[in-house]
Design an enzyme around this catalytic site. Sequence first.
Site, PDB file in Angstrom:
ATOM      1  N   SER A  24       0.823  -1.207   0.000  1.00 18.91           N
ATOM      2  CA  SER A  24       0.000   0.000   0.000  1.00 18.91           C
ATOM      3  C   SER A  24       0.855   1.254   0.000  1.00 18.91           C
ATOM      4  O   SER A  24       0.584   2.216  -0.738  1.00 18.91           O
ATOM      5  CB  SER A  24      -0.911   0.007   1.233  1.00 18.91           C
ATOM      6  OG  SER A  24      -1.746  -1.123   1.224  1.00 18.91           O
ATOM      7  N   ARG A  28       1.498   3.949  -3.250  1.00 19.70           N
ATOM      8  CA  ARG A  28       1.167   5.349  -2.979  1.00 19.70           C
ATOM      9  C   ARG A  28       2.406   6.227  -3.181  1.00 19.70           C
ATOM     10  O   ARG A  28       2.329   7.311  -3.782  1.00 19.70           O
ATOM     11  CB  ARG A  28       0.631   5.495  -1.551  1.00 19.70           C
ATOM     12  CG  ARG A  28      -0.837   5.100  -1.411  1.00 19.70           C
ATOM     13  CD  ARG A  28      -1.230   4.915   0.054  1.00 19.70           C
ATOM     14  NE  ARG A  28      -2.660   4.691   0.199  1.00 19.70           N
ATOM     15  CZ  ARG A  28      -3.280   3.531  -0.047  1.00 19.70           C
ATOM     16  NH1 ARG A  28      -2.563   2.488  -0.478  1.00 19.70           N
ATOM     17  NH2 ARG A  28      -4.589   3.405   0.112  1.00 19.70           N
ATOM     18  N   ASP A 315      -8.235  -7.286   5.302  1.00 18.11           N
ATOM     19  CA  ASP A 315      -7.233  -8.152   4.680  1.00 18.11           C
ATOM     20  C   ASP A 315      -6.839  -9.296   5.612  1.00 18.11           C
ATOM     21  O   ASP A 315      -6.330 -10.323   5.150  1.00 18.11           O
ATOM     22  CB  ASP A 315      -5.974  -7.347   4.307  1.00 18.11           C
ATOM     23  CG  ASP A 315      -6.124  -6.654   2.960  1.00 18.11           C
ATOM     24  OD1 ASP A 315      -7.102  -6.926   2.245  1.00 18.11           O
ATOM     25  OD2 ASP A 315      -5.246  -5.831   2.624  1.00 18.11           O
TER      26      ASP A 315
END
Length: 432
Positions: A24, A28, A315
């Site tokens: 993640s 990003r 998750d």
Amino acid sequence: METYKVKTVDKSLSGTVVVPGSKSMTNRALLLAALSEEESILQGVLFSDDSRHFLDCLVTLGYKLDINETEKTVKLQGCGRNIPNKFAKINVGSAGTAARFITAMLALSDGEYEIGCSEQMEKRPMEELFKVLTDMGAQFTYLKEEGHLPVRVKGNGGICKDINMDISKSTQFLSAMLMVTPVTDSGICIRITSEKKEGSYIHITMKMLQSFGVDVKFDGECYNVPGKQKLQIGTYYIEPDVSAACYFYGMAALTGGKVIVKNVHSDSMQGDLKFLSVLEKMGCEKTEEQDGIAIQGPKDGKLKGVDINMNDFSDQALTLAALAPFADSETVIRNIGHIRGQECNRMAAIVNELKKCGIGCWEDGDDIHIEPGKIAPAVIETYEDHRVAMAFTLLGLKANGIVISNPMCCKKTFETYYEVLEQFIAGESKSE
């Protein structure tokens, strides 16, 4: 490797484990570095199928990158809102972050692009993002199913207007817009119309933006992003992936061992850190040590059943599902209906594979109930989903006869998972 037969262990698994960088945060950071006008150096970068697709897309779009997989670094020259190549065909593979983030960037550009993807990504939700970008003047031509990739997109030239957005199916839609709009002239106000208005991955986006000098405000309903902002990234260290760390913490829980994941600390911005509180409720002990957080499994070997709302760290629903059969009472995983639209229908995967193993398991709306029981031998179908493969491997550590089909789908985020697992079981814990 078509299948992987999990080796059962008759000992407590203890040691220090090194896991890759956060997916993640990696993707990003790559997007924000591209939107910066300066050279950025990213350290601790994850190299996996998802991040390589993101990197390939940036290269195809004309960005200058210096990639060093050995050192886990990427040096990237940003171009602000000016994408170097005005016409290109890219492929995001199965990377949801690449699909959502890059689509938003291209839609606010002055170019025309074709965005391809894997068959798996073709099925994942994109409609809400296409809707708001179309309302802002971007033009999409659907090459297969309407509302889904693949598409051709003609950018709107960077024009922003205030929008309404539903993030119930994916918070990545909002993260995408928060990251691409600060460099526009007008900025944006995004009013969230869904009941869910924030989440752990939005918090990552907000914290990263703020650390790079971007002003973003949230008043409980609207996200306000002023325009004409400049991103200043410099040298940035990407945290280890807490999602990956949780599989090894789960091994401590199952076997009564003590596991430290190197450089995972309580100040991590990743939402999956909340899973460690679930492990504590199940009877584990958490301590903060110099090398990283340690989880000590219950020394009596008995895990407790739990009833947990996992909407904000879903998750790890699969990880909890793999631990639940070994608990002393029923486990309920609540408010995770959105995981039906991820790499696979993860709710169905949990129920199907646990039933295959002889475990009582059923859906109740957006909740899943799992009863404790004895695990029967089974071949676990992974549905091309990395988290199914990695989480359900835990079953085989305590039960004979668990075989993982297509285990290397874990390449999406953790391509050396089984290598690290075997070293860990053998007591060859890595440290760096």
